[in-house]
Design a protein around this motif. Structure first.
Motif, PDB file in Angstrom:
ATOM      1  N   GLU A 124     -25.139 -11.529  21.221  1.00  0.00           N
ATOM      2  CA  GLU A 124     -24.709 -12.777  20.462  1.00  0.00           C
ATOM      3  C   GLU A 124     -23.884 -13.767  21.152  1.00  0.00           C
ATOM      4  O   GLU A 124     -24.262 -14.926  20.985  1.00  0.00           O
ATOM      5  CB  GLU A 124     -23.849 -12.174  19.300  1.00  0.00           C
ATOM      6  CG  GLU A 124     -23.521 -13.225  18.299  1.00  0.00           C
ATOM      7  CD  GLU A 124     -22.851 -12.776  17.083  1.00  0.00           C
ATOM      8  OE1 GLU A 124     -22.096 -13.503  16.269  1.00  0.00           O
ATOM      9  OE2 GLU A 124     -22.695 -11.399  16.918  1.00  0.00           O
ATOM     10  N   ALA A 125     -22.995 -13.336  22.067  1.00  0.00           N
ATOM     11  CA  ALA A 125     -22.067 -14.189  22.971  1.00  0.00           C
ATOM     12  C   ALA A 125     -23.235 -15.055  23.944  1.00  0.00           C
ATOM     13  O   ALA A 125     -22.626 -16.470  24.144  1.00  0.00           O
ATOM     14  CB  ALA A 125     -21.228 -13.482  23.658  1.00  0.00           C
ATOM     15  N   LEU A 126     -23.865 -14.375  24.443  1.00  0.00           N
ATOM     16  CA  LEU A 126     -24.879 -14.972  25.368  1.00  0.00           C
ATOM     17  C   LEU A 126     -25.740 -16.142  24.585  1.00  0.00           C
ATOM     18  O   LEU A 126     -25.931 -17.303  25.357  1.00  0.00           O
ATOM     19  CB  LEU A 126     -25.836 -14.264  26.103  1.00  0.00           C
ATOM     20  CG  LEU A 126     -25.149 -13.247  27.180  1.00  0.00           C
ATOM     21  CD1 LEU A 126     -26.054 -12.337  27.531  1.00  0.00           C
ATOM     22  CD2 LEU A 126     -24.654 -14.083  28.449  1.00  0.00           C
ATOM     23  N   GLU A 127     -26.010 -15.923  23.635  1.00  0.00           N
ATOM     24  CA  GLU A 127     -26.973 -16.735  22.727  1.00  0.00           C
ATOM     25  C   GLU A 127     -26.232 -18.198  22.592  1.00  0.00           C
ATOM     26  O   GLU A 127     -26.450 -19.245  22.376  1.00  0.00           O
ATOM     27  CB  GLU A 127     -27.513 -16.191  21.468  1.00  0.00           C
ATOM     28  CG  GLU A 127     -28.647 -15.130  21.920  1.00  0.00           C
ATOM     29  CD  GLU A 127     -29.168 -14.490  20.831  1.00  0.00           C
ATOM     30  OE1 GLU A 127     -28.549 -14.419  19.388  1.00  0.00           O
ATOM     31  OE2 GLU A 127     -30.168 -13.863  20.720  1.00  0.00           O
ATOM     32  N   LYS A 128     -25.051 -17.783  21.862  1.00  0.00           N
ATOM     33  CA  LYS A 128     -23.971 -18.803  21.596  1.00  0.00           C
ATOM     34  C   LYS A 128     -23.637 -19.698  22.676  1.00  0.00           C
ATOM     35  O   LYS A 128     -23.631 -20.998  22.816  1.00  0.00           O
ATOM     36  CB  LYS A 128     -22.691 -18.256  20.962  1.00  0.00           C
ATOM     37  CG  LYS A 128     -21.517 -19.256  20.532  1.00  0.00           C
ATOM     38  CD  LYS A 128     -20.395 -18.634  19.888  1.00  0.00           C
ATOM     39  CE  LYS A 128     -19.608 -19.576  19.540  1.00  0.00           C
ATOM     40  NZ  LYS A 128     -18.469 -19.095  18.863  1.00  0.00           N
ATOM     41  N   LEU A 129     -23.442 -19.039  23.993  1.00  0.00           N
ATOM     42  CA  LEU A 129     -23.227 -19.794  25.378  1.00  0.00           C
ATOM     43  C   LEU A 129     -24.448 -20.585  25.669  1.00  0.00           C
ATOM     44  O   LEU A 129     -24.195 -21.826  26.234  1.00  0.00           O
ATOM     45  CB  LEU A 129     -22.858 -18.705  26.343  1.00  0.00           C
ATOM     46  CG  LEU A 129     -22.481 -19.369  27.694  1.00  0.00           C
ATOM     47  CD1 LEU A 129     -21.003 -20.326  27.622  1.00  0.00           C
ATOM     48  CD2 LEU A 129     -22.175 -18.365  28.674  1.00  0.00           C
ATOM     49  N   ALA A 130     -25.332 -20.420  25.425  1.00  0.00           N
ATOM     50  CA  ALA A 130     -26.884 -20.852  25.773  1.00  0.00           C
ATOM     51  C   ALA A 130     -27.271 -22.170  24.876  1.00  0.00           C
ATOM     52  O   ALA A 130     -28.003 -22.965  25.106  1.00  0.00           O
ATOM     53  CB  ALA A 130     -28.048 -20.013  25.863  1.00  0.00           C
ATOM     54  N   LYS A 131     -26.298 -22.126  23.685  1.00  0.00           N
ATOM     55  CA  LYS A 131     -26.789 -23.208  22.795  1.00  0.00           C
ATOM     56  C   LYS A 131     -26.570 -24.396  23.418  1.00  0.00           C
ATOM     57  O   LYS A 131     -25.432 -24.797  24.081  1.00  0.00           O
ATOM     58  CB  LYS A 131     -25.807 -23.077  21.602  1.00  0.00           C
ATOM     59  CG  LYS A 131     -26.162 -24.049  20.400  1.00  0.00           C
ATOM     60  CD  LYS A 131     -25.276 -23.741  19.175  1.00  0.00           C
ATOM     61  CE  LYS A 131     -25.701 -24.680  18.047  1.00  0.00           C
ATOM     62  NZ  LYS A 131     -24.896 -24.445  16.771  1.00  0.00           N
ATOM     63  N   GLY A 132     -27.539 -25.354  23.078  1.00  0.00           N
ATOM     64  CA  GLY A 132     -27.466 -26.680  23.953  1.00  0.00           C
ATOM     65  C   GLY A 132     -28.059 -26.715  25.319  1.00  0.00           C
ATOM     66  O   GLY A 132     -28.020 -27.737  26.044  1.00  0.00           O
ATOM     67  N   GLN A 133     -28.414 -25.394  25.848  1.00  0.00           N
ATOM     68  CA  GLN A 133     -28.909 -25.498  27.156  1.00  0.00           C
ATOM     69  C   GLN A 133     -30.481 -25.146  27.067  1.00  0.00           C
ATOM     70  O   GLN A 133     -30.638 -23.994  27.144  1.00  0.00           O
ATOM     71  CB  GLN A 133     -28.127 -24.725  28.000  1.00  0.00           C
ATOM     72  CG  GLN A 133     -26.769 -24.825  27.854  1.00  0.00           C
ATOM     73  CD  GLN A 133     -26.113 -24.315  28.991  1.00  0.00           C
ATOM     74  OE1 GLN A 133     -26.247 -24.168  30.454  1.00  0.00           O
ATOM     75  NE2 GLN A 133     -25.019 -23.288  28.718  1.00  0.00           N
ATOM     76  N   HIS A 134     -31.382 -26.090  27.159  1.00  0.00           N
ATOM     77  CA  HIS A 134     -32.805 -25.722  27.018  1.00  0.00           C
ATOM     78  C   HIS A 134     -33.643 -26.674  27.750  1.00  0.00           C
ATOM     79  O   HIS A 134     -33.178 -27.865  28.016  1.00  0.00           O
ATOM     80  CB  HIS A 134     -33.080 -25.998  25.471  1.00  0.00           C
ATOM     81  CG  HIS A 134     -32.522 -25.138  24.546  1.00  0.00           C
ATOM     82  ND1 HIS A 134     -32.239 -23.859  24.288  1.00  0.00           N
ATOM     83  CD2 HIS A 134     -31.391 -25.569  23.349  1.00  0.00           C
ATOM     84  CE1 HIS A 134     -31.578 -23.387  23.396  1.00  0.00           C
ATOM     85  NE2 HIS A 134     -31.280 -24.371  22.829  1.00  0.00           N
ATOM     86  N   GLN A 135     -34.598 -26.206  28.317  1.00  0.00           N
ATOM     87  CA  GLN A 135     -35.694 -26.808  28.904  1.00  0.00           C
ATOM     88  C   GLN A 135     -36.342 -27.856  27.782  1.00  0.00           C
ATOM     89  O   GLN A 135     -36.927 -26.974  26.596  1.00  0.00           O
ATOM     90  CB  GLN A 135     -36.844 -26.152  29.557  1.00  0.00           C
ATOM     91  CG  GLN A 135     -37.808 -26.928  30.278  1.00  0.00           C
ATOM     92  CD  GLN A 135     -38.918 -26.045  30.916  1.00  0.00           C
ATOM     93  OE1 GLN A 135     -39.928 -25.905  30.121  1.00  0.00           O
ATOM     94  NE2 GLN A 135     -38.636 -25.425  32.062  1.00  0.00           N
ATOM     95  N   ARG A 136     -36.620 -29.008  27.764  1.00  0.00           N
ATOM     96  CA  ARG A 136     -37.155 -29.901  26.836  1.00  0.00           C
ATOM     97  C   ARG A 136     -38.505 -30.410  27.304  1.00  0.00           C
ATOM     98  O   ARG A 136     -39.334 -30.386  26.551  1.00  0.00           O
ATOM     99  CB  ARG A 136     -36.261 -31.076  26.470  1.00  0.00           C
ATOM    100  CG  ARG A 136     -34.893 -30.996  25.987  1.00  0.00           C
ATOM    101  CD  ARG A 136     -34.832 -30.186  24.508  1.00  0.00           C
ATOM    102  NE  ARG A 136     -35.756 -30.827  23.787  1.00  0.00           N
ATOM    103  CZ  ARG A 136     -35.057 -31.858  22.732  1.00  0.00           C
ATOM    104  NH1 ARG A 136     -33.984 -31.960  22.970  1.00  0.00           N
ATOM    105  NH2 ARG A 136     -35.821 -32.303  21.929  1.00  0.00           N
ATOM    106  N   ILE A 137     -38.757 -30.683  28.461  1.00  0.00           N
ATOM    107  CA  ILE A 137     -40.016 -30.926  28.901  1.00  0.00           C
ATOM    108  C   ILE A 137     -40.555 -30.352  30.269  1.00  0.00           C
ATOM    109  O   ILE A 137     -39.547 -30.085  31.187  1.00  0.00           O
ATOM    110  CB  ILE A 137     -40.166 -32.635  29.201  1.00  0.00           C
ATOM    111  CG1 ILE A 137     -39.559 -33.236  28.001  1.00  0.00           C
ATOM    112  CG2 ILE A 137     -41.199 -33.066  29.944  1.00  0.00           C
ATOM    113  CD1 ILE A 137     -39.666 -34.849  28.177  1.00  0.00           C
ATOM    114  N   PHE A 138     -41.601 -29.984  30.571  1.00  0.00           N
ATOM    115  CA  PHE A 138     -42.145 -29.275  31.466  1.00  0.00           C
ATOM    116  C   PHE A 138     -43.523 -29.963  31.711  1.00  0.00           C
ATOM    117  O   PHE A 138     -44.369 -29.975  30.863  1.00  0.00           O
ATOM    118  CB  PHE A 138     -42.362 -27.789  31.586  1.00  0.00           C
ATOM    119  CG  PHE A 138     -43.477 -27.457  32.545  1.00  0.00           C
ATOM    120  CD1 PHE A 138     -42.767 -27.167  33.818  1.00  0.00           C
ATOM    121  CD2 PHE A 138     -44.738 -27.078  32.370  1.00  0.00           C
ATOM    122  CE1 PHE A 138     -43.638 -26.555  35.022  1.00  0.00           C
ATOM    123  CE2 PHE A 138     -45.513 -26.515  33.601  1.00  0.00           C
ATOM    124  CZ  PHE A 138     -44.960 -26.279  34.842  1.00  0.00           C
TER     125      PHE A 138
END
Length: 212
Positions: free
Chosen positions: A147-161
């Motif tokens: 849960e903590a890792l998912e919260k930390l990853a919020k807003g960090q995503h690949q948008r385009i490949f």
């Protein structure tokens, strides 16, 4: 003789070269294998030992505050049996954060993938993210850690490949603000094209040509 005339040096061999401004602040570093600089932000190495043992050469960029803000790294290695790995990465970082644009090539014994990637990053300084990650590793409860890792990853995503994957597909993949892939355009290794729209669960809701 004009002492102020620029001198031309035809050749220079160095293992590491810093390009600095008039005050001596590093703006760019060129380095050979074994000389990759540390990941500096706010004047500190935020990832001690990071990539120090990897066979990398390249160029790193630094912003007006001395933070690393991207660069070009490349290298390869081959073992006695002939197996090899070769890679190249050009990145541009968000202010006080990680890369938001990357052009890369990765080749592992002929298994190749390469392309252009664009990321979202949170408005949280990278040193704070690194420190939070370290603290999360000390959590013993696995569900709490997840849960903590998912919260930390919020807003960090690949948008385009946009590039070629290990399956041999040439693809453009667009993801939403939660990192969920929503549009996929592909020409597969058999040269068959398709375009797909996906819902938040990853189900194809519309495709061209239509699925039979």
């Amino acid at each position: 003789m004009d002492d102020n005339k620029d001198k031309i040096i035809k050749k220079i061999n160095v293992e590491k070269l810093n390009v600095v401004d008039k005050d001596g602040n590093i703006k760019m570093t060129l380095f050979g294998e074994g000389n990759i600089p540390p990941a500096i932000m706010d004047g500190e190495d935020i990832l001690p030992g990071h990539r120090q043992d990897e066979p990398l050469s390249g160029v790193l960029f630094y912003n007006g505050e001395g933070d690393e803000c991207g660069g070009l790294i490349f290298g390869s290695k081959r073992n006695e049996s002939g197996e090899y790995h070769s890679g190249l990465s050009l990145t541009f970082d968000q202010y006080k954060q990680d890369q938001i644009i990357q052009v890369y090539v990765d080749d592992n014994n002929g298994d190749q993938n390469y392309g252009i990637q664009i990321y979202d990053r949170p408005n949280i300084p990278l040193p704070e993210v690194v420190e939070r990650f370290k603290n999360i590793q000390n959590i013993t409860d696995e569900s709490e850690k997840k849960e903590a890792l998912e919260k930390l990853a919020k807003g960090q995503h690949q948008r385009i490949f946009m590039g070629k994957n290990l399956n041999g597909d040439i693809a453009v993949r667009l993801s939403d603000s939660n990192g969920k892939e929503r549009i996929r355009m592909v020409i597969d290794k058999e040269d068959i094209p398709r375009m797909e729209f996906l819902d938040e669960q990853g189900n194809v809701i519309y495709s061209l040509p239509p699925k039979l």
